[in-house]
Structures are given as C-alpha cells and as structure tokens.
Design a protein around this motif. Structure first.
Motif, mmCIF file in Angstrom:
data_model
loop_
_atom_site.group_PDB
_atom_site.id
_atom_site.type_symbol
_atom_site.label_atom_id
_atom_site.label_comp_id
_atom_site.label_asym_id
_atom_site.label_seq_id
_atom_site.Cartn_x
_atom_site.Cartn_y
_atom_site.Cartn_z
ATOM 1 N N THR B 78 0.765 -1.151 -0.077
ATOM 2 C CA THR B 78 -0.280 -0.107 -0.125
ATOM 3 C C THR B 78 0.837 1.294 0.108
ATOM 4 O O THR B 78 0.691 2.208 -0.688
ATOM 5 C CB THR B 78 -1.104 0.314 1.407
ATOM 6 O OG1 THR B 78 -1.516 -1.591 0.806
ATOM 7 C CG2 THR B 78 -2.153 0.984 0.786
ATOM 8 N N THR B 82 0.818 3.893 -3.236
ATOM 9 C CA THR B 82 0.471 5.808 -2.628
ATOM 10 C C THR B 82 1.663 6.429 -3.362
ATOM 11 O O THR B 82 1.939 7.307 -3.062
ATOM 12 C CB THR B 82 0.558 5.859 -0.516
ATOM 13 O OG1 THR B 82 -0.518 5.275 -0.162
ATOM 14 C CG2 THR B 82 -0.014 7.592 -0.358
ATOM 15 N N ILE B 85 1.217 6.743 -6.407
ATOM 16 C CA ILE B 85 0.452 7.842 -6.821
ATOM 17 C C ILE B 85 1.144 9.792 -6.624
ATOM 18 O O ILE B 85 0.196 10.404 -7.021
ATOM 19 C CB ILE B 85 -1.316 7.997 -5.226
ATOM 20 C CG1 ILE B 85 -1.864 6.535 -6.479
ATOM 21 C CG2 ILE B 85 -1.471 9.132 -5.608
ATOM 22 C CD1 ILE B 85 -2.575 6.237 -5.303
ATOM 23 N N ALA B 86 1.359 10.130 -5.413
ATOM 24 C CA ALA B 86 1.877 10.966 -5.035
ATOM 25 C C ALA B 86 3.231 11.312 -5.663
ATOM 26 O O ALA B 86 3.206 12.739 -6.386
ATOM 27 C CB ALA B 86 2.889 10.463 -3.679
ATOM 28 N N PHE B 104 -9.451 3.748 0.955
ATOM 29 C CA PHE B 104 -9.226 4.103 -0.837
ATOM 30 C C PHE B 104 -10.668 4.539 -1.309
ATOM 31 O O PHE B 104 -11.402 4.979 -1.960
ATOM 32 C CB PHE B 104 -8.478 3.004 -1.062
ATOM 33 C CG PHE B 104 -7.585 2.957 -1.453
ATOM 34 C CD1 PHE B 104 -7.031 2.986 -2.617
ATOM 35 C CD2 PHE B 104 -7.052 2.239 -0.757
ATOM 36 C CE1 PHE B 104 -6.050 3.188 -3.422
ATOM 37 C CE2 PHE B 104 -5.038 2.312 -1.312
ATOM 38 C CZ PHE B 104 -4.785 3.128 -2.025
ATOM 39 N N SER B 107 -12.367 7.620 0.092
ATOM 40 C CA SER B 107 -11.281 8.804 -0.222
ATOM 41 C C SER B 107 -11.904 9.386 -0.991
ATOM 42 O O SER B 107 -11.302 10.881 -1.694
ATOM 43 C CB SER B 107 -10.040 8.730 0.245
ATOM 44 O OG SER B 107 -10.006 7.853 -1.236
ATOM 45 N N ALA B 109 -11.202 8.104 -4.245
ATOM 46 C CA ALA B 109 -9.587 7.699 -5.286
ATOM 47 C C ALA B 109 -10.472 6.434 -6.017
ATOM 48 O O ALA B 109 -9.231 6.606 -6.648
ATOM 49 C CB ALA B 109 -8.382 6.974 -4.539
#
Lengths: 309, 424
Positions: B78, B82, B85-86, B104, B107, B109
């Motif tokens: 995870t 993440t 994604i960042a 997930f 949020s 997402a």
C-alpha cells in the motif's frame, strides 16, 4: 599592438574576442554545468518543494492539496511522539559516531604498522562498505534473531544471549553495531591515508625527547590528522541522522518506539499514514538539525583543527 | 557575452528542454492506450493467468494496446502504491488489500463500478455474495470487485503430530476435539517431543497483529466495535483470548517465541493458520498434510476471511478502458479461471465442484468446510479508516505483551488508550 589597432580586420576582431581566457572560462562552465544542474534538480528543487509541501495538507488518495499555513509546524511542536523520536535519533547518532570514529581510528593505527597480512586485513575491514546495505542488514537480521548465529556462538561459551532485536535495551545497540561494522572501513581508510601523511621524523624526535606513545598520539597524531577527523565526523554525523534501511529491515521502529528515528518517523507519516504535509515538515526539521550541526562543527574547526588557527 | 551569443545559448537550452520533454513520452490520446495494474503477487502461475486474460481482452479491443501487471512487494504494497500516486505515476487499476479498503473507498480515490459492471452483458452483478462486497461499497456504489475472498484455515502436518504421539487433524475433528485448547496442547506436545514448532500464525511474526484475529474471533473478541468508534482490546473477551495466546507462547511453548521463525511448508511446524492460496507452497512429495477450518473457540465455530479488491483509480487517464477491462477480467468466465488461486465472490461458483476443478490439491470436503462455509459465515480481518496509523500504534503497544512476564490486561488497556483518539 599599435599596428593591429591601425589595421583592424574582421578575422582579427574574432580572434580578439575568442581569447584563451574566454575559452578556459567556457570549458570551466561546461565542466561544472552537470554538477550545477544536478544540484539544482536533485537538491535545491526538492528542498524548495518539500518546504512548499510542508505548508499544505496533502491527501494523496483524495487528491486534495490544501494550503494550511503553519499548521503542520504547530503540530510539530505539539506532537507527543516527537520527543521520543528525537531522543532515539540522538542515541543512535551518538552511539554510531563515538563507536565508528574510535573503532576506525584504532583500526587505522593498527593497520598502519608493518606486519604480514596488512593488506588482507584492510580489505576485510573495508569490504562491507561495498556490500549492498539492505543485503548486509538482512543477513545481520538473521544473525541477531533469538535463535540466530550470534546467540548460537554465545551458547558455545555458555552464555544465554538476549533476544537482541526484541528487547528495548538491546535493539538500538544492535542496530548501531550493525551500522558501525557496515561503514567503519570507509573512515578507517580515510584515517589510514591521514596517518601515512604524518612525517616519521616527528615521532623519532619525540621519542628522543622521551615522549610516551600516548603523548605522541595526543601531541602529534591527533593534531596532524585533525582535518580528517573533522571530515569523518561531519560525514558520520550527517549519515547517522539519515539512517532508514537498517531500522526498516531490522526493527521497524520497535520494540515499542525505541528505534523509531527521525527519518523512519517521517517516512511513516508521509508514506504509511498518508500525511505528506506533516512528513514534509519533519523533513524540514531534519534539514535544520543537519544544517545547525554542520555549521557548529565548521565553526569549531578553528579551535581544534590543525592548520585552521 | 554578446546578445547574439546569449540568444544562441538560450535557444540551445530551450531545444534541449524540448527534446527532453519529447523523450518523456506522454501518449497519443487518439491511439490505443496502455493500461497498468499494480498487484502484490509475483507468482509465475498467477501472472501467466492474468496475462492470458489480458491477451484475450486486447484481441477483442483494439483500443487497448497493452495491459501490464506490475507486482509490488507485499510488505510495502500500500505504501508503494500511495507513493506512485503521489509521484504522479498512478496505475490505471490496483489490487487493494482489505486493510486499506476503508481509506481507498471513502477517500474517493476509486471510480464507481456498479454501473459499468451491471451494464456489462452476462456479468450478473447480483451473483456477488453480499457479505463479500460490504467492505468495498459506499452509498450503494461498488468501488472495487472483491477479487479474492479467502477464508483462513489451518494447515496441519500429520506426520509431526504422529511423531509426537498426537491424533491427526482428522481424528481430532472426528472426536470433536478440534478446538483451540486441544490444538495448542497438541502443538506444545510436538514442540516438546520433536523440537519442531507447534503453531505458526503466518505473517504475524509479532508485528502483523491483525492476523491474530483468526484466533481471538473464537472468543468473540473484536479490535473495535462494529461502527469502528470504540476500542475492543480492553474488553474481557479480548483479554481472555490474549491471555490464552500469551500462555500458549510463553508457558506451553506451543508457538515460536518472538525472534524465532519456523516455516510450516518446509516441514518446520505442526500447524499454521493461513489462506488456502498458500497450498501452492506444498511440495508434492512432502509430508502428510491436511487443511481444516479454524478450531472452535469458547464461543463456538467461526471463520475469518481476508480480502482483496480490484479497483480503477480516478487518477487514471483511461478510466473508461480500465473499468471495461475490470468488467472483462471479473466476468463469470474469467472469475471461474481465477478461482484456482483466489476464491471468488460469485455465489454460483462457490461450490465444491467448481472450486475442486481448479484446486486439485484440496478435497471437496476441505473446500466445503474451509472455503464455502467460511465465506458464508466469515468476518473480515480488522480494517478501519486510517488503518496504517492505527496498525502501527497497536503494534508498538503490543510489543510489551511479547515478554514472559507481561501484564496482559494492563497492555490491552494501554492499547486502547493509544488508539482510541484515532478511532474517534
């Protein structure tokens, strides 16, 4: 010179502009361009971006990026976990610096003498430096297990070894020792080079004057290798503040939070807990700590580094 | 430097930047798209099946040029996702573990999939077991397909039990002794007489505490209340369960202690709690093994399931194509293929006959008792909004439990003091 002024030509003007000085200047700029670009792209730009992120609440999953001013810095001051993290960081750094520098210097002094097998010993002590950090740490993780190699060796001499990585009193010490053995070779080589630059005549003269080996070490060796001591101490202190992989592989910050150092804590906040803004604030704190320590060391060099006063 | 020279240098610099930008890629928005899915498994057999399904999809969909499966390490799955994604490198689709599901789903997402899946011909969304979709829904929308719904069971090394003079798993079940007390007694006997480990809670290793839910659920204990607002670690059922576990570790030596490891699949322990997909680790010519449901606790029989969902990320530049592929990958036909590794959430495929065709290692009786019954009655491993932070806080507090002289009730109380603010 006067004839040239009287009879200017286009080729002559071009030759005057393209002088050897300008050519050297251009070559100089070209040589340092990669370094400047690298520094700008991979040091200055990330630093500015982290400073900018630290003023935001950034929820990666939700895709939100909200300006929160100094909220993350206020959270830093109120974070109940931070004192423990800073204490763990201090203990790790202090332990590493003291052990690493003293062991490296002792090894360098030993290996600076002429005896059979010196080269082999130098290679043995230096070789961990070139080994992958994660691989090195994984192997030590196996050795330090409750039923691992270290306790196996201890049991041979009748000692019941502790559960190194699970005990609050032993986990930090174990991580420090693993890191010391990993990098002591680098400082050892630097000290060796410095020791070999100390003129032999000084020791001979001191011996004739009746100076003891300890007095020779204090009065001759230490002052003359003090620039190297400064260099290695700066490198080791900054490196100790950036420890991450060893903690991640060996203890994951435990037991409890006894080995949660600052870099591991900021990694957890940013990448595990998705608090990227607060993680960036912790990164700024680390930057300030490194900067202040380096400035202090640099300023103190005039007091104790030979040739600097 | 003259103005002309400066302009030339600026032009050269700009050309370089443009060239670098061109090298950076980007895609042709009108052409076929490339899709990427992050997964945690790097198992060759799993990847072969995924690629087979992807190739079949690409053959019928010229709008998709390629589908890449990107395995990430399980331990940091995870976090790595993440980070991608960042870093503006989000995958189009992601395999999401159950402990990250609340984060997930809540949020925003993920792309809602109800309309896409429901509108796909032959998909039959109603075939999904409601118990398997609960974790992946919000406001009546399904945000991820519960790709793998895998009950925990106990693999047993009958050879070690026999060596220790203990009854086999089948005999224990037949005599009605398949309960935690008797299993721990047998595990301790194995350790005592063979030197091998008794019981291994796989992936626990004194840090992955949520795997202990496979034990404490037998006492009726919960990490937190159903609405997620009240800590459950200091409740009597949890204290009783953890006291039982603590005694099993430190008084009976039925489990390897902290800092010691044993691999069931290498023949180093008598029992291990894990999911059926781990059966692939068993060697054909290995020891005599069995698979049984979780032993009964003081509250009777129970089941715990682990889940993984398959979702489309909103940050994907090709949401439509990605959702379409997810619908294809999880349709009844492909779901049946995937069932050989990952128990499906489709009621029509949750039969011993169907699962048996793709799970040759497991008997119909094992599949019925562990998988089918387990999914029907199982509770999902603990998950909560902000699970990573809660999980780390619990881990840090529980560390003081893993010593021989620990005060179990006191530690449980400390756990609640530490995590209650995160549950509010």
């Amino acid at each position: 010179m006067s004839r040239l002024r009287e009879q200017p030509t286009t080729a002559g003007r071009a030759r005057r502009w393209w002088t050897a000085r300008r050519r050297d200047q251009l070559a100089g700029y070209l040589f340092i361009t990669p370094q400047i670009l690298g520094t700008a792209l991979f040091v200055i730009a990330p630093l500015v971006m982290v400073a900018w992120y630290s003023l935001h609440e950034w929820n990666v999953l939700a895709g939100s990026f909200e300006f929160v001013g100094d909220a993350n810095y206020r959270q830093l001051l109120d974070d109940p976990g931070l004192p423990g993290v800073l204490a763990a960081t201090g203990v790790f750094s202090l332990g590493l610096v003291v052990l690493n520098l003293s062991l490296a210097l002792w090894l360098a002094i030993m290996l600076n003498r002429r005896f059979a097998g010196t080269t082999v010993f130098r290679t043995v002590f230096f070789s961990p430096v070139v080994v992958s950090l994660v691989a090195w740490t994984i192997v030590w993780g196996f050795l330090l297990q409750n039923d691992g190699g270290i306790n196996g060796l201890l049991s041979v001499i009748g000692v019941d070894g502790p559960n190194w990585l699970r005990g609050e009193a032993t986990a930090m010490g174990a991580v420090v020792v693993v890191q010391v053995f990993k990098n002591v070779g680098l400082n050892m080589v630097l000290f060796l080079a410095a020791l070999q630059g100390v003129p032999r005549e000084l020791y001979e003269a001191a011996s004739i004057d009746g100076a003891s080996p300890w007095r020779q070490f204090r009065r001759i060796t230490v002052p003359l290798i003090s620039p190297t001591i400064l260099l290695t101490s700066i490198i080791t202190i900054v490196g100790s503040l950036q420890v991450f992989a060893q903690i991640d592989v060996l203890t994951q910050g435990g037991p409890g939070t006894s080995t949660t150092v600052l870099v591991y804590y900021l990694y957890q906040q940013a990448f595990d807990f998705h608090h990227f803004g607060y993680g960036s604030t912790l990164a700024m704190l680390l930057f300030v700590i490194v900067l202040v320590l380096t400035i202090i060391q640099w300023r103190m060099r005039r007091r104790w580094v030979f040739h600097e006063n | 430097m003259t103005t002309r020279t400066r302009n030339r240098l600026a032009a050269a610099g700009l050309a370089g930047v443009l060239a670098l930008s061109a090298c950076g890629g980007g895609g042709d928005d009108d052409g076929p798209v490339d899709l990427r899915m992050t997964i945690w498994t790097a198992n060759d057999a799993h990847l072969e099946l995924f690629n087979e399904i992807a190739d079949a999809y690409i053959a019928d969909n010229p709008g998709v040029a390629s589908i890449t499966f990107d395995p990430l390490p399980f331990e940091k799955y995870t976090s790595t996702l993440t980070t991608q994604i960042a870093g503006d490198n989000a995958p189009d689709m992601a395999w999401i573990l159950e402990n990250a599901a609340p984060d997930f789903v809540s949020s925003g997402a993920l792309v809602p999939l109800t309309e896409k899946l429901g509108g796909t011909e032959g998909y039959d969304l109603d075939d999904l077991e409601p118990a398997t979709t609960a974790l992946w829904e919000a406001d009546g929308e399904l945000y991820a397909y519960p790709f793998s719904t895998s009950p925990f069971g106990v693999f047993v090394n009958n050879d070690l039990l026999t060596d220790a003079g203990q009854p086999t798993a089948a005999e224990l079940r037949e005599s009605g002794d398949w309960n935690w007390e008797r299993v721990i007694e047998a595990a301790a006997a194995v350790n005592d007489s063979t030197g091998k480990a008794g019981l291994v809670v796989r992936d626990f290793d004194y840090t992955g505490w949520d795997n202990l839910s496979t034990m404490w659920a037998g006492w009726g204990a919960q990490a937190w209340s159903d609405d997620g607002t009240t800590c459950g670690f200091d409740q009597p059922a949890m204290v009783e369960a953890m006291t039982f576990l603590h005694e099993a570790i430190f008084e009976q030596s039925a489990l390897p202690g902290p800092g010691s490891t044993a691999d069931f699949f290498a023949g180093d322990s008598a029992f291990t709690i894990t999911q059926i997909s781990r059966a692939s680790l068993l060697e054909e010519d290995g020891f005599d093994w069995d698979l049984a449901p979780l032993p009964a606790g003081p509250q009777g029989e129970y089941s715990v399931i682990g889940q993984a969902g398959l979702g489309v990320l909103k940050l994907s530049k090709h949401q439509e194509e990605a959702a379409d592929f997810v619908a294809f990958m999880t349709n009844p036909e492909n779901s049946a293929k995937l069932a050989q590794f990952f128990p499906p959430p489709r009621a029509s495929q949750l039969t011993a006959e169907t699962l048996g065709q793709t799970n040759p290692l497991l008997s119909p009786e094992q599949l019925q008792s562990v998988v089918i019954d387990g999914i029907a009655t199982g509770i999902v491993k603990p998950s909560h909004l902000g699970q990573a932070e809660i999980s780390e806080t619990v881990r840090a507090q529980l560390d003081s439990l893993w010593t021989a002289d620990a005060d179990v009730a006191g530690v449980m109380s400390q756990v609640c003091q530490a995590i209650q603010p995160l549950l509010d």
